[in-house]
Write an enzyme that holds these catalytic residues in place. Structure first.
Site, PDB file in Angstrom:
ATOM      1  N   ASP A 374       0.858  -1.175   0.000  1.00  0.00           N
ATOM      2  CA  ASP A 374       0.000   0.000   0.000  1.00  0.00           C
ATOM      3  C   ASP A 374       0.900   1.234   0.000  1.00  0.00           C
ATOM      4  O   ASP A 374       2.093   1.134   0.292  1.00  0.00           O
ATOM      5  CB  ASP A 374      -0.880  -0.040   1.254  1.00  0.00           C
ATOM      6  CG  ASP A 374      -1.759   1.191   1.386  1.00  0.00           C
ATOM      7  OD1 ASP A 374      -2.313   1.629   0.374  1.00  0.00           O
ATOM      8  OD2 ASP A 374      -1.867   1.714   2.503  1.00  0.00           O
ATOM      9  N   ASP A 807      -1.495  -0.810   6.057  1.00  0.00           N
ATOM     10  CA  ASP A 807      -1.803  -0.311   7.401  1.00  0.00           C
ATOM     11  C   ASP A 807      -3.282  -0.063   7.636  1.00  0.00           C
ATOM     12  O   ASP A 807      -3.675   0.251   8.753  1.00  0.00           O
ATOM     13  CB  ASP A 807      -1.045   1.000   7.661  1.00  0.00           C
ATOM     14  CG  ASP A 807      -1.669   2.165   6.912  1.00  0.00           C
ATOM     15  OD1 ASP A 807      -1.782   3.258   7.494  1.00  0.00           O
ATOM     16  OD2 ASP A 807      -2.033   1.999   5.734  1.00  0.00           O
ATOM     17  N   ASP A 811      -6.657  -2.802   3.358  1.00  0.00           N
ATOM     18  CA  ASP A 811      -5.548  -3.686   2.976  1.00  0.00           C
ATOM     19  C   ASP A 811      -5.719  -5.107   3.509  1.00  0.00           C
ATOM     20  O   ASP A 811      -4.881  -5.970   3.242  1.00  0.00           O
ATOM     21  CB  ASP A 811      -4.214  -3.122   3.498  1.00  0.00           C
ATOM     22  CG  ASP A 811      -3.914  -1.736   2.957  1.00  0.00           C
ATOM     23  OD1 ASP A 811      -4.130  -1.526   1.755  1.00  0.00           O
ATOM     24  OD2 ASP A 811      -3.480  -0.871   3.733  1.00  0.00           O
TER      25      ASP A 811
END
Length: 1131
Positions: A374, A807, A811
């Protein structure tokens, strides 16, 4: 009111309809609702008939009643343990070659150790359950009286009173609140890890229930949905490492060998038994074939052969390492402790160490081929700073971003002196605010030409949000709790620029505004009428407020992709300039939002509010869609005010980490929801992209694609857009082929709409082939589902190890889909961490986690398993050779307890020490020579070649030990009196040689000695002699063939010690010769590093440079590759 969640499954409010009459329950589970609850009648017959569960929470795997059967079932699901169980049962029958006790005890020890570990872990969970189930909450006991009850005693239908800062005990529906309009704010951190507060509102019918006495005669029937968390809850995926899967194959291979040699042996035994008695002549007279049991009866040779097959299956069981599973579990737990306690992965700012949430995947950390990351909060800080804005077509903010610096360096320019001065002055002393522009700071905005627009812009920032102010009673300073870091940055920016949001009530927002006329601060109150919440589908949020003059205002902020199309014709005065500015902001790596507003008339608002309330009171599957449709009707004809730009800075050490991972040969894919321009520029900032790197851009944002999107036939338009994507992919393949010939690095950038088509079954192979050939891949505008699908594609098609790192809650799918999920404990909450396998606080710690711990764990586990099989093969084949020598009679060469304790005591501890402490190179050298990591990616330390090499070494050692011992002892006088050695002496001598050889082989294999390894290796040998003394001193009925064999036979005989020495030297010599030749002429990369370290050349720059060149490839990314590329361009 601020509530905290406990460990509960779900929370639901505002989604129920309350009916005063009883209805049939036949529709439960059907459209509209799935549960009926009779309020205030928990003990009544109606709720009891529905057979709802109680509120007792149990996270344990076992109960007192189920522990033994369930745990035993778990243990004997493993094929090796089941096999040993069968052997233990057969050991009670005459077919057994050894005593039952000696066979059962090791199995009991191994299984009990694992069951004990399970029991301890489950006991900890049980204690946590007890603590939570015994928490107390106020419950309505009747007659308007509330008393305390334990959480475990709650029943469906109970009415509970939860006060400020208390935990919610169960799934709840909000009936009323002490706030006006029956509103409460809920913090769900313990449930989903999110720190933002959620606004919940009760229905109007129950909102007046304020006093305890109101509940005396209250009753209702509630039809509602089960909560979303319950509906979407899934068990975490079961992940196993590639090494563990291959280990299973090795065990099956050993089983195959075991069955094969048992089958061959039984055939030869059957033949020999049939021919034992011919014409009254006995060949093996010592077996008395003329007067024998069924086991040696020549007349029933097939049955004797079959029974011998069972005996052989038991006898050769020592080929299978009984303690392998429990040893690996112990080692992995200890490795995880080392990871958790590594100070180099401890983040002091948040007091967060690394945390290995599972130990099953330690060795997988050393085999990662592709990282899927990410961007926001992972590569960047997710600590937003308001840095620039565009108001009324004028750009404000003189700060310089990290991306702008990188872009300047990319173009070979330096920042101007004025820029540097402005940036130094703008060093943020206030978290979330890095803005510097004297034109609108310090109240100067009212001097600007469009001061009225600026006022509306700043007021919108202060009003359009769901943040909660918290005032420090001592200092009077206001801080904010917001749903996201960028929302907090907007409120802080408004405060710093003269519009301070300082109080929120149930129905109003209070501001301190700078009066442009008087220059003084005035307090203004805005009545909050509606909040139209932000969702990923809407990409915007709005509030409707009434100001002190009575005007109704719709204030809206959102993504440019949805806001510009909602502008009124006369509200587009600054559109072109604003678009130009947001493109510049995107180029600078900033996140942008468009701000707009409109005034509403009373009739329009009343009609909208009526429709909105009706939609919110619906209980149906499409409730949210209907609310969105209602909101859509009023969010139109907006007047553009401007745009905001916030910076999400790169985390410390991200470029260096990416550079090191690239040198290690690890590919990095970035999956982000940001715009393509933002993602590309972040890519340049962290050196995923570099000047001169060719870019393959797959985008649906082309004039051709846009014209197709406007077509009425959506299916035909989709097919045409898919063809455009296919054409771009094929063009990319052509460019990639030419770049490979010229050794040029290529980057692939693809947007979300194109990715949708690229993931179709008939296109995904082409997309993946192109992506794998590129040095870096960036997927923009990716949805959470697309992130998970891309991860699955890379994992399944390439069959290489994938690692996902993120985080946020968006995700989670990606983390669970990847072979290894790494959660970053950042600002967005803990949901990613809770779904991860390993949690770290900063992206840069990934460098040490993979290149150091990953490499060590992979090497240790691989070497440990290879050695385990080696030592068991060496031991098992001495038994097999003796069986051949003894005409496959089923007689064991060793004493029963010698057999049983070989794996448990004399050879297991050194292997555990190897798995925990061994290092081929130090942590410093692992980072200095990152290509070393490729040994794990290419699986060179656990390849079939290496495994079979260790197996061959085991067979060779067994051959040398057996034939050396048998030839040296068979016909020679062993004692002073001239007596020859018996089976007990031969067995003790061979066993001594085996213990010495396998332990010394361990000493030769270890690269890094600690005192623990010395104790375990030499202590294991010493323990054998002590055992031989102690066991031999026992009564002959217990010690059997070992009775005083060491004291009276072996120790006094010089030949015993001489044979041990010669066998040891002879057995280790082949390995020593092979290792020396391989080290000298065909060194592996870790051996090259060991070589330069031992020669003192680790600090020789020229020599180190030569070795490190092996780690630099044309397709790597990172600033090292960028520097090399720039040098080539200069040449």
């Amino acid at each position: 009111m601020k509530h905290h969640f406990s460990r509960i499954h779900a929370f639901s409010c505002g989604k129920a309809s309350i009916i005063r009459d009883n209805e049939e329950h036949s529709l439960i589970g059907g459209p509209g609702f799935s549960r009926i609850v009779y309020c205030n009648d928990a003990e009544g017959s109606s709720n009891l008939e529905l057979n709802y569960g109680d509120n007792y929470v149990s996270t344990t795997k076992y109960t007192l009643a189920t522990f033994l059967p369930k745990s035993l079932f778990e243990q004997f699901r493993r094929v090796a343990n089941f096999y040993f169980l069968v052997c233990a049962i057969l050991s009670f029958f005459p077919v057994s070659p050894y005593s039952a006790v000696s066979n059962v005890v090791p199995l009991v020890v191994v299984v009990a150790a694992t069951m004990g570990k399970e029991a301890v872990e489950d006991w900890r969970r049980f204690k946590q359950d007890v603590e939570m189930n015994n928490r107390r909450v106020k419950v309505h006991h009747g007659d308007g009286v509330f008393g305390h009850s334990k959480w475990r005693d709650l029943r469906v239908g109970n009415i509970v009173k939860v006060e400020k800062d208390e935990f919610f005990p169960a799934d709840l529906i909000l009936l009323s609140s002490s706030y006006d309009d029956a509103i409460c704010y809920v913090e769900t951190m313990n449930l989903d890890g999110e720190t933002n507060l959620k606004l919940k509102q009760a229905l109007e019918e129950t909102s007046k229930l304020q006093e305890d006495s109101n509940f005396r005669n209250f009753s209702a029937t509630i039809k509602c949905h089960d909560t979303k968390v319950m509906q979407n809850s899934t068990d975490p995926p079961s992940k196993r490492s590639n090494v563990e899967r291959r280990m299973d194959k090795i065990i099956y291979f050993l089983f195959l060998i075991l069955f094969f040699i048992s089958f061959i042996g039984s055939i030869f035994f059957g033949i020999a038994t049939r021919e034992d008695l011919e014409n009254g002549r006995m060949k093996r007279w010592y077996l008395r074939p003329d007067d024998t049991t069924i086991y040696y009866d020549p007349k029933r040779a097939p049955i004797a052969a079959t029974l011998h097959f069972l005996t052989a299956l038991m006898l050769y069981s020592y080929l299978i390492p009984i303690s392998l599973y429990v040893s690996i579990e112990i080692v992995k737990v200890l490795q995880s402790i080392f990871i958790n306690q590594d100070l180099n992965m401890y983040y002091e700012e948040t007091d967060q160490p690394a945390h290995a949430r599972t130990s099953n995947l330690n060795e997988e950390l050393g085999q990662v081929d592709t990282i899927l990351s990410d961007k926001t909060g992972t590569l960047t800080c997710n600590s937003m700073e308001f840095i620039k804005c565009s108001i009324a077509g004028v750009a404000y903010g003189r700060g310089v971003t990290e991306v702008e610096r990188a872009m300047a360096r990319r173009k070979g320019k330096e920042l101007t002196e004025d820029d540097n001065i402005a940036n130094s002055e703008a060093k943020p002393s206030i978290k979330g605010f890095n803005f510097m522009d004297e034109r609108i700071m310090n109240g100067n905005w009212y001097k600007e030409p469009h001061a009225f627009v600026i006022q509306k812009f700043l007021r919108l920032l202060a009003l359009c949000h769901t943040a909660i102010p918290e005032v420090d009673e001592e200092t009077g300073k206001v801080s904010y709790e917001a749903e996201s870091p960028d929302e907090a940055a907007f409120v802080i920016a408004a405060r710093e620029l003269g519009f301070e949001f300082y109080e929120r009530t149930q129905s109003s927002i209070l501001l301190r505004e700078l009066n442009s006329a008087s220059g003084k601060i005035t307090e203004r109150t805005y009545k909050l009428l509606n909040i139209l919440e932000f969702t990923s589908a809407r990409k915007r949020m709005s509030v409707i407020v009434r100001d002190e003059e009575g005007k109704l205002l719709l204030l809206s902020k959102g993504a440019d992709s949805v806001m510009f199309e909602r502008l009124a014709k006369d509200g587009r005065e600054f559109e072109e300039k604003t678009k130009q500015h947001i493109n510049e902001y995107a180029d600078a790596g900033l996140r942008t939002l468009i701000l707009a507003y409109r005034e509403l008339d009373e009739d329009e608002y009343n009609q909208f509010n009526k429709e909105l309330m009706e939609a919110k009171n619906l209980v149906s599957a499409d409730r949210e869609e209907i609310i969105d449709e209602v909101s859509e009707k009023i969010e139109k004809d907006l007047i553009l005010l401007g745009a905001t730009a916030v910076e999400d800075k790169l985390q410390n050490g991200v470029p260096e980490c990416i550079d090191k991972l690239a040198q290690a040969g690890i590919k990095l894919w970035v999956l982000t929801g940001d715009k393509m321009e933002t993602a590309i520029n972040i890519g340049f900032a962290c050196s995923l992209l570099r000047q001169g790197m060719k870019q393959i851009i797959i985008s649906s944002d082309t004039p051709e694609a846009k014209s197709l999107e406007k077509a009425e036939d959506k299916s035909a338009a989709d097919a045409a857009i898919k063809e455009i994507v296919l054409r771009q992919l094929r063009e990319g393949e052509t460019l990639l082929a030419s770049s490979n010939e010229n050794s040029e690095a290529i980057a692939l950038i693809i947007d979300g709409k194109s990715l949708t088509h690229a993931l179709d079954d008939d296109v995904m192979d082409l997309f993946l082939e192109l992506a794998i050939g590129c040095a870096s891949v960036i997927c923009c505008r990716s949805s959470p589902k697309q992130k998970a699908l891309v991860t699955r594609l890379v994992k399944t098609k390439t069959r290489s190890t994938t690692l996902a790192i993120g985080d946020g809650a968006n995700d989670v799918g990606m983390l669970q889909e990847a072979d290894i999920g790494i959660g970053i404990s950042g600002v967005e909450g803990m949901q990613a961490v809770m779904s991860s396998d390993i949690a770290i606080a900063q992206f840069r710690f990934l460098e040490r986690l993979l290149l150091v711990h990953g490499h060590w764990c992979y090497r240790r586990i691989s070497s440990m398993i290879c050695y385990f099989f080696y030592k068991n093969i060496a031991f098992g084949f001495t038994l097999f050779f003796y069986e051949i020598y003894a005409s496959f009679s089923g007689e064991a060469a060793y004493n029963d307890w010698f057999l049983s304790l070989y794996n448990v005591f004399f050879t297991s501890l050194p292997v555990i020490a190897l798995g925990v402490f061994d290092q081929d190179v130090s942590a410093k050298l692992c980072l200095k020579f990152p290509l070393l990591y490729q040994e794990g990616v290419q699986n060179v330390l656990f390849s079939w070649k290496r495994i079979l090499g260790w197996a061959f070494n085991g067979v060779l050692n067994a051959t040398l030990i057996f034939f050396f011992c048998i030839k040296a002892i068979e016909y020679q006088a062993f004692r002073k009196g001239g007596e020859v050695a018996g089976l007990e002496v031969l067995g003790a001598t061979m066993y001594t040689c085996v213990v010495w050889v396998v332990n010394c082989q361990m000493a030769l294999s270890i690269s890094y000695f600690t005192y623990i390894q010395h104790i375990f290796i030499w202590g294991g040998i010493l323990l054998w002699y002590l055992f031989l003394l102690a066991y031999g001193a026992m009564d002959p009925t217990l010690s059997t063939t070992a009775y005083k064999v060491f004291v009276e036979a072996c120790a006094p005989a010089p030949s015993y010690w001489l044979i041990t020495l010669l066998v040891l030297a002879t057995s280790l010599l082949p390995y020593f010769i092979y290792a020396s030749i391989q080290m000298r002429f065909f060194p592996m990369f870790h051996q090259m590093i060991q070589w330069i370290r031992s020669d003192g050349q680790a600090t020789d720059p020229e020599y180190v440079y030569v070795v490190r060149q092996r780690s630099l490839r044309h397709n790597t990314v990172g600033f090292t590759a960028r520097f090399e590329a720039s040098k080539r361009l200069q040449v």
